[in-house]
Design a protein around this motif. Structure first.
Motif: not given
Length: 153
Positions: A135-149
């Motif tokens: 559940e935590f990981f699912r919510h973190e996916i968008p922020s991971l992509f944003e930090r990568f970008k």
């Protein structure tokens, strides 16, 4: 194209990696070949010749890779051959789809935990822990992509 010994060894290692992920070794070897090939695309006959495998095995592996939307083919005017290449241009979408698929397990775990009678057991505690992580990981996916970008744009 002639493969060097280092390229052959790398293709083999990529094949073994994918085999450990539950795929046929040839699937991974084809992916490896496409990754190292100078043109980043290969014909059916090149796969057969460069990997030294049967046509039926290549056909099955390519069918699998296309069904999994990992490989696409193109044609060239006046050329009847198909040129197979990795579908890497939309890697973010594919990666997200894979992660979301994995995270879907969390929904099943929640249902299982509801149905179990031994809610205080060590087994249930471990399932809850795993479910919470997913559940935590699912919510973190968008922020991971944003930090990568931000980092690589």
């Amino acid at each position: 194209m002639v493969l060097s010994e280092k390229q052959k060894e790398l293709i083999e290692r990529i094949g073994v990696f994918h085999e450990h992920k539950g795929m046929q070794p040839l699937v991974g070897r084809i992916i490896g070949l496409m990754l190292i090939h100078d043109n980043a695309e290969v014909t059916f006959d090149e796969i057969v010749d460069l990997l030294g495998v049967s046509k039926s095995a290549v056909s099955n592996a390519l069918t699998f890779l296309q069904a999994k939307e990992r490989v696409v083919y193109t044609t060239k005017p006046g050329d009847r051959k198909r040129y197979f290449k990795l579908k890497i241009h939309d890697w973010k979408e594919n990666f997200t789809k894979d992660i979301v698929g994995i995270v879907e397990i969390q929904k099943f775990l929640a249902e299982v935990l509801e149905e179990r009678k031994d809610k205080d057991s060590e087994f249930c505690a471990q399932m809850r822990d795993f479910s919470n992580f997913l559940e935590f990981f699912r919510h973190e996916i968008p922020s991971l992509f944003e930090r990568f970008k931000k980092k690589y744009s």
